[in-house]
Design a protein around this motif. Structure first.
Motif, PDB file in Angstrom:
ATOM      1  N   THR A 291       0.914  -1.195   0.007  1.00  0.00           N
ATOM      2  CA  THR A 291      -0.139   0.040   0.035  1.00  0.00           C
ATOM      3  C   THR A 291       0.975   1.211  -0.081  1.00  0.00           C
ATOM      4  N   PRO A 292       0.541   2.129  -0.741  1.00  0.00           N
ATOM      5  CA  PRO A 292       1.646   3.379  -1.098  1.00  0.00           C
ATOM      6  C   PRO A 292       1.656   4.227   0.375  1.00  0.00           C
ATOM      7  N   ASP A 293       2.798   4.573   0.689  1.00  0.00           N
ATOM      8  CA  ASP A 293       3.282   5.384   1.942  1.00  0.00           C
ATOM      9  C   ASP A 293       2.005   6.403   2.068  1.00  0.00           C
ATOM     10  N   TYR A 294       1.750   7.252   1.162  1.00  0.00           N
ATOM     11  CA  TYR A 294       0.858   8.431   1.396  1.00  0.00           C
ATOM     12  C   TYR A 294      -0.546   8.045   2.168  1.00  0.00           C
ATOM     13  N   VAL A 295      -0.853   6.789   1.760  1.00  0.00           N
ATOM     14  CA  VAL A 295      -2.394   6.202   2.434  1.00  0.00           C
ATOM     15  C   VAL A 295      -2.106   6.008   3.863  1.00  0.00           C
ATOM     16  N   ILE A 296      -0.781   5.242   4.215  1.00  0.00           N
ATOM     17  CA  ILE A 296      -0.623   5.006   5.521  1.00  0.00           C
ATOM     18  C   ILE A 296      -0.303   6.561   6.316  1.00  0.00           C
ATOM     19  N   ALA A 297       0.441   7.174   5.761  1.00  0.00           N
ATOM     20  CA  ALA A 297       0.386   8.466   6.452  1.00  0.00           C
ATOM     21  C   ALA A 297      -0.799   9.343   6.647  1.00  0.00           C
ATOM     22  N   LYS A 298      -1.879   9.384   5.637  1.00  0.00           N
ATOM     23  CA  LYS A 298      -2.999  10.051   5.690  1.00  0.00           C
ATOM     24  C   LYS A 298      -3.793   9.477   6.734  1.00  0.00           C
ATOM     25  N   TRP A 299      -4.039   7.991   6.859  1.00  0.00           N
ATOM     26  CA  TRP A 299      -4.820   7.145   8.003  1.00  0.00           C
ATOM     27  C   TRP A 299      -3.918   7.676   9.171  1.00  0.00           C
ATOM     28  N   GLN A 300      -2.859   7.403   9.287  1.00  0.00           N
ATOM     29  CA  GLN A 300      -2.052   7.636  10.704  1.00  0.00           C
ATOM     30  C   GLN A 300      -2.288   9.045  11.215  1.00  0.00           C
ATOM     31  N   ASP A 301      -2.339  10.153  10.377  1.00  0.00           N
ATOM     32  CA  ASP A 301      -2.494  11.532  10.650  1.00  0.00           C
ATOM     33  C   ASP A 301      -4.073  11.817  11.262  1.00  0.00           C
ATOM     34  N   ALA A 302      -4.837  11.162  10.213  1.00  0.00           N
ATOM     35  CA  ALA A 302      -6.234  11.474  10.536  1.00  0.00           C
ATOM     36  C   ALA A 302      -6.454  10.820  11.960  1.00  0.00           C
ATOM     37  N   ILE A 303      -6.088   9.426  12.153  1.00  0.00           N
ATOM     38  CA  ILE A 303      -6.620   8.934  13.245  1.00  0.00           C
ATOM     39  C   ILE A 303      -6.011   9.465  14.586  1.00  0.00           C
ATOM     40  N   ALA A 304      -4.732  10.043  14.412  1.00  0.00           N
ATOM     41  CA  ALA A 304      -4.246  10.897  15.713  1.00  0.00           C
ATOM     42  C   ALA A 304      -5.131  11.892  15.830  1.00  0.00           C
ATOM     43  N   LYS A 305      -5.611  12.641  14.801  1.00  0.00           N
ATOM     44  CA  LYS A 305      -6.754  13.941  14.912  1.00  0.00           C
ATOM     45  C   LYS A 305      -7.957  13.362  15.657  1.00  0.00           C
ATOM     46  N   MET A 306      -8.575  12.042  15.174  1.00  0.00           N
ATOM     47  CA  MET A 306      -9.707  11.732  15.559  1.00  0.00           C
ATOM     48  C   MET A 306      -9.883  11.210  17.026  1.00  0.00           C
ATOM     49  N   GLU A 307      -8.516  10.948  17.421  1.00  0.00           N
ATOM     50  CA  GLU A 307      -8.552  10.698  19.086  1.00  0.00           C
ATOM     51  C   GLU A 307      -8.679  11.977  19.837  1.00  0.00           C
ATOM     52  N   LYS A 308      -8.641  13.048  19.492  1.00  0.00           N
ATOM     53  CA  LYS A 308      -8.519  14.187  20.187  1.00  0.00           C
ATOM     54  C   LYS A 308     -10.023  14.665  20.142  1.00  0.00           C
ATOM     55  N   ASP A 309     -10.811  14.130  19.395  1.00  0.00           N
ATOM     56  CA  ASP A 309     -12.237  14.874  19.208  1.00  0.00           C
ATOM     57  C   ASP A 309     -13.153  14.402  20.194  1.00  0.00           C
ATOM     58  N   PRO A 310     -13.865  15.034  20.616  1.00  0.00           N
ATOM     59  CA  PRO A 310     -14.534  14.601  21.832  1.00  0.00           C
ATOM     60  C   PRO A 310     -15.847  13.864  21.678  1.00  0.00           C
ATOM     61  N   ALA A 311     -16.425  14.153  20.595  1.00  0.00           N
ATOM     62  CA  ALA A 311     -17.531  13.291  19.919  1.00  0.00           C
ATOM     63  C   ALA A 311     -17.045  11.914  19.870  1.00  0.00           C
ATOM     64  N   PHE A 312     -15.859  11.795  19.265  1.00  0.00           N
ATOM     65  CA  PHE A 312     -15.365  10.328  19.257  1.00  0.00           C
ATOM     66  C   PHE A 312     -15.015   9.568  20.287  1.00  0.00           C
ATOM     67  N   ALA A 313     -14.530  10.478  21.329  1.00  0.00           N
ATOM     68  CA  ALA A 313     -14.099   9.847  22.506  1.00  0.00           C
ATOM     69  C   ALA A 313     -15.291   9.278  23.331  1.00  0.00           C
ATOM     70  N   LYS A 314     -16.649  10.143  22.946  1.00  0.00           N
ATOM     71  CA  LYS A 314     -17.593   9.640  23.933  1.00  0.00           C
ATOM     72  C   LYS A 314     -18.123   8.509  23.114  1.00  0.00           C
ATOM     73  N   LYS A 315     -18.122   8.337  21.867  1.00  0.00           N
ATOM     74  CA  LYS A 315     -18.488   6.962  21.437  1.00  0.00           C
ATOM     75  C   LYS A 315     -17.567   5.863  21.747  1.00  0.00           C
ATOM     76  N   LEU A 316     -16.226   6.031  22.153  1.00  0.00           N
ATOM     77  CA  LEU A 316     -15.445   4.887  22.441  1.00  0.00           C
ATOM     78  C   LEU A 316     -16.106   4.803  24.088  1.00  0.00           C
ATOM     79  N   SER A 317     -16.055   5.642  24.682  1.00  0.00           N
ATOM     80  CA  SER A 317     -16.706   5.611  26.226  1.00  0.00           C
ATOM     81  C   SER A 317     -17.855   4.891  26.293  1.00  0.00           C
ATOM     82  N   ASP A 318     -18.960   5.102  25.414  1.00  0.00           N
ATOM     83  CA  ASP A 318     -20.023   4.419  25.349  1.00  0.00           C
ATOM     84  C   ASP A 318     -19.972   2.862  25.329  1.00  0.00           C
ATOM     85  N   ILE A 319     -18.980   2.521  24.828  1.00  0.00           N
ATOM     86  CA  ILE A 319     -18.930   1.112  24.336  1.00  0.00           C
ATOM     87  C   ILE A 319     -17.702   0.490  25.417  1.00  0.00           C
TER      88      ILE A 319
END
Length: 353
Positions: A291-319
């Motif tokens: 898989t191209p490096d830029y794909v890995i980088a884009k997912w990696q960076d987006a998930i790092a940002k996602m983990e700081k999102d309060p709405a996403f954090a609540k979804k994790l907490s709910d389960i």
């Protein structure tokens, strides 16, 4: 005097060349003031391989387990976030079977390695699968571990009216009567199997004398314990929570060094004198090799940002899942270390098939 036409042509060309050169030298900037060459881009700069255009179409996120489980719920929350972030649909596709191997084989070996098929990886279909089988259908080297997303605490559940007052007493009973212990698992290389094997190893109980009852997962195994058809269920806190809240089962202890934030009143096994339980549940995302490096980088960076999102954090907490981000480098390192540890345990307990 007669002038040679050929010689005249040569001289005129020479004089014109000198004139053009002089004008160019006057107008051009000094060489020292020219802009330096741009540095080479790294993996974290997706522009190097056309990354800004990714994704341009729908992405398939393969969940190698049935819908409704922890891996599936985390994957759906991730897909929802990234679909909005990137403006392209990310569709969750469940391909259960083989303890997670069926879906993993599809995503890593059958689909194209172009970044449009991602795999929701889990401890069960990676490190434990490798440790529990001498020739696993999917191996660590078949994939690029991109990002870890969350983790779950291992919990020991028995029937609500079970006679043991705490985990210490239960462990002593099992050590004295291993043949009477029945426990549930999706198979000999499942999450529950490794959790039970490590616990029995720590307390010095004979693993070979206990009996595993094969189930389809937590939704099947916890009710079996509640109904008295098995003594013990070892799953994540989130997977046991529904039956716990219904008063059908009781959690004697959780693994790890700290109490679960979702069950602050339940002691750790270590508090009960049972030390060294390190098995834990995790889930993340991986891609096929190539898989191209830029794909890995884009997912990696987006998930790092996602983990700081309060709405996403609540979804994790709910389960009842805790955020546990790791980038590709750290994720890959942790998987390697975990595979070695689980392989040693599986070999010691004769769990490898």
């Amino acid at each position: 005097m007669k002038v040679d036409k050929k010689w005249t042509t040569v001289m005129l060309s020479f004089l014109m060349a000198i004139s053009v050169s002089a004008c160019g030298a006057k107008d051009a900037p000094p060489a020292a003031k020219q802009a330096p060459a741009a540095p080479a881009q790294t993996v974290s700069e997706p522009a190097a391989k056309g990354g800004p255009d990714y994704p341009t179409k729908q992405i398939e996120l393969v969940v190698p387990f049935a819908a409704g489980g922890g891996v599936d719920l985390v994957a759906r929350a991730t897909a929802d976030y990234l679909s909005k972030e990137w403006g392209q649909p990310i569709v969750v596709v469940n391909k259960a079977g083989g303890g997670g191997a069926v879906g993993a084989e599809y995503a890593l070996k059958q689909a194209k390695s172009d970044g449009y098929t991602a795999l929701a990886v889990n401890v069960s279909n990676t490190t434990m699968l490798t440790a529990g089988m001498t020739n696993p259908p999917v191996k660590n080297e078949d994939q690029i571990y991109t990002s870890r997303i969350g983790k779950g605490t291992l919990a020991f559940a028995v029937k609500a009216d079970a006679p043991w007052k705490d985990f210490a007493e239960f462990s002593q009973w099992v050590k004295a009567h291993p043949e009477e212990l029945t426990w549930t698992s999706v198979g000999p290389a499942g999450f529950s199997a490794f959790g039970v094997a490590q616990w029995l190893d720590v307390i010095g109980a004979d693993f070979s004398k206990t009996r595993m009852i094969v189930t389809k997962g937590a939704a099947d195994s916890v009710p079996k314990v509640a109904g008295g058809h098995a003594v013990l269920a070892v799953h994540t806190v989130g997977e046991i929570m529904p039956m716990l809240q219904a008063g059908k089962v009781r959690i004697l202890a959780v693994a790890g060094e700290e109490r679960s934030p979702f069950l602050p009143d339940v002691p750790t096994a270590e508090e009960m004198g049972v030390k060294g339980l390190t098995v834990f549940w995790w889930t993340g995302v991986s891609f096929a090799k190539g898989t191209p490096d830029y794909v890995i980088a884009k997912w990696q960076d987006a998930i790092a940002k996602m983990e700081k999102d309060p709405a996403f954090a609540k979804k994790l907490s709910d389960i009842q899942v805790e955020p546990d981000y790791a980038d590709s480098t750290a994720f890959t390192r942790d998987v390697g270390q975990e595979t070695d540890a689980y392989t040693e345990l599986a070999t010691k307990k004769n769990m490898r098939k």
